[in-house]
Each structure stands twice: as structure tokens, then as C-alpha cells.
Enzyme design. Sequence first.
Site, PDB file in Angstrom:
ATOM      1  N   LYS A  86     -13.753  -5.248  10.284  1.00 10.85           N
ATOM      2  CA  LYS A  86     -14.402  -4.313   9.353  1.00 10.85           C
ATOM      3  C   LYS A  86     -15.859  -4.050   9.737  1.00 10.85           C
ATOM      4  CE  LYS A  86     -11.378  -5.699   5.604  1.00 10.85           C
ATOM      5  NZ  LYS A  86     -11.223  -6.677   4.520  1.00 10.85           N
ATOM      6  N   VAL A  99       0.839  -1.209   0.000  1.00 12.44           N
ATOM      7  CA  VAL A  99       0.000   0.000   0.000  1.00 12.44           C
ATOM      8  C   VAL A  99       0.874   1.261   0.000  1.00 12.44           C
ATOM      9  CG1 VAL A  99      -1.807   1.265   1.226  1.00 12.44           C
ATOM     10  CG2 VAL A  99      -1.828  -1.242   1.227  1.00 12.44           C
ATOM     11  N   GLU A 144     -10.605   5.449   5.914  1.00 22.21           N
ATOM     12  CA  GLU A 144     -11.434   4.879   4.837  1.00 22.21           C
ATOM     13  C   GLU A 144     -10.832   3.564   4.324  1.00 22.21           C
ATOM     14  OE1 GLU A 144     -14.465   6.266   3.028  1.00 22.21           O
ATOM     15  OE2 GLU A 144     -14.284   4.107   2.723  1.00 22.21           O
TER      16      GLU A 144
HETATM   17  N1  LIG Z   1      -2.455  -4.909   1.004  1.00 24.11           N
HETATM   18  C1  LIG Z   1      -3.763  -4.665   0.944  1.00 24.11           C
HETATM   19  O1  LIG Z   1      -4.439  -5.003  -0.027  1.00 24.11           O
HETATM   20  C2  LIG Z   1      -4.447  -3.938   2.062  1.00 24.11           C
HETATM   21  C3  LIG Z   1      -5.822  -3.621   1.955  1.00 24.11           C
HETATM   22  C4  LIG Z   1      -6.438  -2.889   2.981  1.00 24.11           C
HETATM   23  C5  LIG Z   1      -5.713  -2.540   4.105  1.00 24.11           C
HETATM   24  N2  LIG Z   1      -4.390  -2.911   4.203  1.00 24.11           N
HETATM   25  C6  LIG Z   1      -3.662  -2.527   5.414  1.00 24.11           C
HETATM   26  O2  LIG Z   1      -2.595  -1.642   5.044  1.00 24.11           O
HETATM   27  C7  LIG Z   1      -1.505  -1.833   5.942  1.00 24.11           C
HETATM   28  C8  LIG Z   1      -0.239  -2.115   5.115  1.00 24.11           C
HETATM   29  O3  LIG Z   1      -0.431  -3.293   4.369  1.00 24.11           O
HETATM   30  P1  LIG Z   1       0.617  -3.736   3.230  1.00 24.11           P
HETATM   31  O4  LIG Z   1      -0.035  -4.842   2.492  1.00 24.11           O
HETATM   32  O5  LIG Z   1       1.108  -2.554   2.481  1.00 24.11           O
HETATM   33  O6  LIG Z   1       1.812  -4.327   4.141  1.00 24.11           O
HETATM   34  P2  LIG Z   1       3.319  -4.621   3.720  1.00 24.11           P
HETATM   35  O7  LIG Z   1       3.417  -4.800   2.231  1.00 24.11           O
HETATM   36  O8  LIG Z   1       3.819  -5.690   4.606  1.00 24.11           O
HETATM   37  O9  LIG Z   1       4.095  -3.255   4.059  1.00 24.11           O
HETATM   38  C9  LIG Z   1       4.399  -2.869   5.365  1.00 24.11           C
HETATM   39  C10 LIG Z   1       5.455  -1.791   5.262  1.00 24.11           C
HETATM   40  O10 LIG Z   1       5.726  -1.278   6.586  1.00 24.11           O
HETATM   41  C11 LIG Z   1       7.137  -1.332   6.825  1.00 24.11           C
HETATM   42  N3  LIG Z   1       7.315  -1.589   8.260  1.00 24.11           N
HETATM   43  C12 LIG Z   1       6.749  -2.542   9.018  1.00 24.11           C
HETATM   44  N4  LIG Z   1       7.161  -2.469  10.304  1.00 24.11           N
HETATM   45  C13 LIG Z   1       8.014  -1.421  10.347  1.00 24.11           C
HETATM   46  C14 LIG Z   1       8.781  -0.825  11.372  1.00 24.11           C
HETATM   47  N5  LIG Z   1       8.751  -1.291  12.628  1.00 24.11           N
HETATM   48  N6  LIG Z   1       9.559   0.257  11.069  1.00 24.11           N
HETATM   49  C15 LIG Z   1       9.604   0.747   9.811  1.00 24.11           C
HETATM   50  N7  LIG Z   1       8.872   0.221   8.792  1.00 24.11           N
HETATM   51  C16 LIG Z   1       8.113  -0.844   9.054  1.00 24.11           C
HETATM   52  C17 LIG Z   1       7.666  -2.467   5.956  1.00 24.11           C
HETATM   53  O11 LIG Z   1       9.045  -2.282   5.706  1.00 24.11           O
HETATM   54  P3  LIG Z   1       9.848  -3.313   4.744  1.00 24.11           P
HETATM   55  O12 LIG Z   1       9.286  -3.074   3.356  1.00 24.11           O
HETATM   56  O13 LIG Z   1      11.279  -2.909   4.849  1.00 24.11           O
HETATM   57  O14 LIG Z   1       9.536  -4.672   5.273  1.00 24.11           O
HETATM   58  C18 LIG Z   1       6.804  -2.285   4.708  1.00 24.11           C
HETATM   59  O15 LIG Z   1       7.366  -1.302   3.856  1.00 24.11           O
HETATM   60  C19 LIG Z   1      -1.920  -2.959   6.909  1.00 24.11           C
HETATM   61  O16 LIG Z   1      -2.477  -2.388   8.074  1.00 24.11           O
HETATM   62  C20 LIG Z   1      -3.002  -3.699   6.115  1.00 24.11           C
HETATM   63  O17 LIG Z   1      -3.931  -4.363   6.954  1.00 24.11           O
HETATM   64  C21 LIG Z   1      -3.748  -3.582   3.207  1.00 24.11           C
END
Ligand SMILES: NC(=O)c1ccc[n+]([C@@H]2O[C@H](COP(=O)([O-])OP(=O)(O)OC[C@H]3O[C@@H](n4cnc5c(N)ncnc54)[C@H](OP(=O)(O)O)[C@@H]3O)[C@@H](O)[C@H]2O)c1
Length: 329
Positions: free
Chosen positions: A209, A21, A133
Site C-alpha cells: 500500500k 468484495v 482506489e
Molecule cells: N476483503 C477485503 O476486505 C479486501 C479489502 C481490500 C482489498 N481486497 C482485495 O480484493 C480482492 C478480493 O478479496 P476478497 O476478500 O473478496 O477475496 P475472496 O472472498 O477470496 O473472493 C475471491 C473470489 O474470486 C473467485 N476466484 C478466485 N480465483 C478464481 C479463478 N481462478 N477463477 C474464477 N474465480 C476465481 C472466488 O471464487 P469462489 O467464491 O468460488 O472461491 C471468489 O468468489 C483481493 O485482491 C483482496 O486483496 C479485499
Amino acid sequence: MSTHPSAPSPLRVALLGGGTVGGAVARALLGRADHYAQRAGRPVQLLGVAVRDTGRPREGIPTTLLTDDPRALAEGADVVVEVMGGSEPAGELIEAALRRGAQVVTANKQLVARRGEELHALAAEHGAGLHYEAAVMAAVPVMAVVRESLAGDEVTRIRGIVNGSTNYVLDLVGREGVPFADAVRQAGELGYLEADPTEDLQGLDAAAKIAILARTAWGVPAPLEEVEVTGIADLTDADFADAARQGGVLKLVASAERDTDGRVRASVRPLILPAEDPLAQARGGTNVVELEAALAGPVRLVGAGAGGDQTASAVLGDVVRAGLAAARR
Ligand SMILES: NC(=O)c1ccc[n+]([C@@H]2O[C@H](COP(=O)([O-])OP(=O)(O)OC[C@H]3O[C@@H](n4cnc5c(N)ncnc54)[C@H](OP(=O)(O)O)[C@@H]3O)[C@@H](O)[C@H]2O)c1
């Protein structure tokens, strides 16, 4: 000497997370700067992107923007966007931003479902803002519809397919006859399920949700622990055969309504729906929600409930909203 109206100061955005995201949000802000400046009424400046591993290149994001210090990054921002996920350090970073009166945008459904009351109180106390949102059904703008568009009406019931991964699995079994265990495995291989699929399969993602939607619709606490949850993990091929015999479709349905004493009753459970039910027609990873309102009748929203760009669409809408709110302070 002529006087020039001073240029508006930029809206400073800290992006905590540069994954699926966060990466999409960063690429949009950097690639369509004029669009966001026009929407927010001033330039939108991406201060930086916090990640764990700053050594890994990120498509479309200059390495100079990467940092592994989310705290320092957030401190200088008008808008803090939390897309790291998990409970900590996301929770404490959001809390700190709210305490200093910043605008916070998050996609973190579990955090909002568990700590929403407390975080809203903190935002009110410090004149801050809390926007989420993206936490509910990603690209489908259901929160804005419940909170704003239907504010003059009364939502009486909410019902939806709010988890795309489980819907993908159920669809594969129900429509293509793939055995349930194989469908779960295929969904995992195609990236539809998280590395740890428990949250999806046990209905906990959907529960978060529906709890958030219920609290937004009725303005009363809708504790996550009170949502009755049955996921799809224990379904068997016999359950699907049963649904087919009845001419119905097995779906994981999240629903909420208020009982006569005003309490929210919310549940997530697999149900056999008649084939003509609009929820039964959700294919693959699609999400659909039906809001029943006293004056409007049924209002349905359908779209992508996950994905980087799709979720970024909702996050970026909140960034614009947050920017406008910051300007009003
Ligand atoms: N993916 C979806 O379709 C979706 C849909 C709706 C909601 N969401 C929500 O959006 C959020 C993000 O999801 P995502 O899919 O984008 O997750 P993701 O791909 O795992 O990305 C998480 C990011 O946060 C960074 N991160 C995690 N812990 C950290 C820390 N302690 N310090 C610094 N950086 C840190 C990670 O760094 P690294 O890259 O270096 O590991 C990564 O860049 C979540 O809450 C998820 O529930 C996601």
C-alpha cells in the site's frame, strides 16, 4: 415519421470474483441500478460474475449470472472488475483487458504494487484505463485525494496505519493487556487475519500500500522490494511493556518521503508513538493516513480499511469513473 434520440448503450461490466468484495459489488450494482445509471450517465449492466465454484449459491446474485470462465466473461466487457486476488490468473486477465483497450478496476494491492508500472504503460499504449482506489485502504479515498485533490500541491510525506488486522492486534495488546500471542489468535478467530496471516503480520500488505501511494504521489517508481519492512510477528510482550513505560503506543507505521535526490524512501515498521499522535488513536481495524502537503499542511483521512461493503464502495466509485472514461474514448 418521428425520430427518437437513441438510448445510450449500457456500460457492460464483467465482475471477476464473487467473494467478500465481489459479492458486495454485485449486490450493489443489481440493487441500486438507477443510482449507477445516473452516476455513469447510462445503464450499468452486470454481464456476469466469475467464481471458482458456480454450484455454491451467492446471496443476492442470480445463479444465471455465475460463470467459471473469467476469460470469456471479460472479453465482452467495457469495464473489467478484478476482485479475485492473487497474481494469476488475475494478472493475465487484467493484461488481456488492457490490451484490447478496456477499462480495468482492481482491488489487488500486491499485483498493482509489483506490476503497476508495466500495467500503466500497457494501458497508455492501448488507450485503456487502470483504476485501483480499493487496493489502498479500501473505503478511505486516499488515492483520489493524492492523485486529484492534491494535484495542485506537493505531498512531502505520507504516514499511516494502513493495515487494519495488525492494528486490531496491537490495540488489543496495548489497550486491553491481552498477551500478544493470544491477541494474534483472537484476531484470527474473528476473521481479522487472513487464513495465511503472514502478509499482514510481516508487514507485506502495508508495504504494498505505501509503495502504491508513493508512486501515485510522486509519479516515480517506488519498487516494492525497496520498501524497508519489519512486521509485528517478532514483537514480544516486553516491547509493549516498554511502550507503556514511555507513555506511548506501539503501532505498525507505514511511511514514505522523497530524499534530496528525488528517490522514494519508504518503510513499514513498528514504532512507539506518543499517545497524542493522531496515528496512535486509530482503534481496532481502523485505518488512518496523514498526508503532509507543502501548501495544505497535514491532511488526515480515517476510515475502514477492509470489509466487503467498505471495499465495494471504492470499487464502485472506480466503476463509475471507468464508465465515464470509456464514454470519452
Ligand atoms: N476483503 C477485503 O476486505 C479486501 C479489502 C481490500 C482489498 N481486497 C482485495 O480484493 C480482492 C478480493 O478479496 P476478497 O476478500 O473478496 O477475496 P475472496 O472472498 O477470496 O473472493 C475471491 C473470489 O474470486 C473467485 N476466484 C478466485 N480465483 C478464481 C479463478 N481462478 N477463477 C474464477 N474465480 C476465481 C472466488 O471464487 P469462489 O467464491 O468460488 O472461491 C471468489 O468468489 C483481493 O485482491 C483482496 O486483496 C479485499
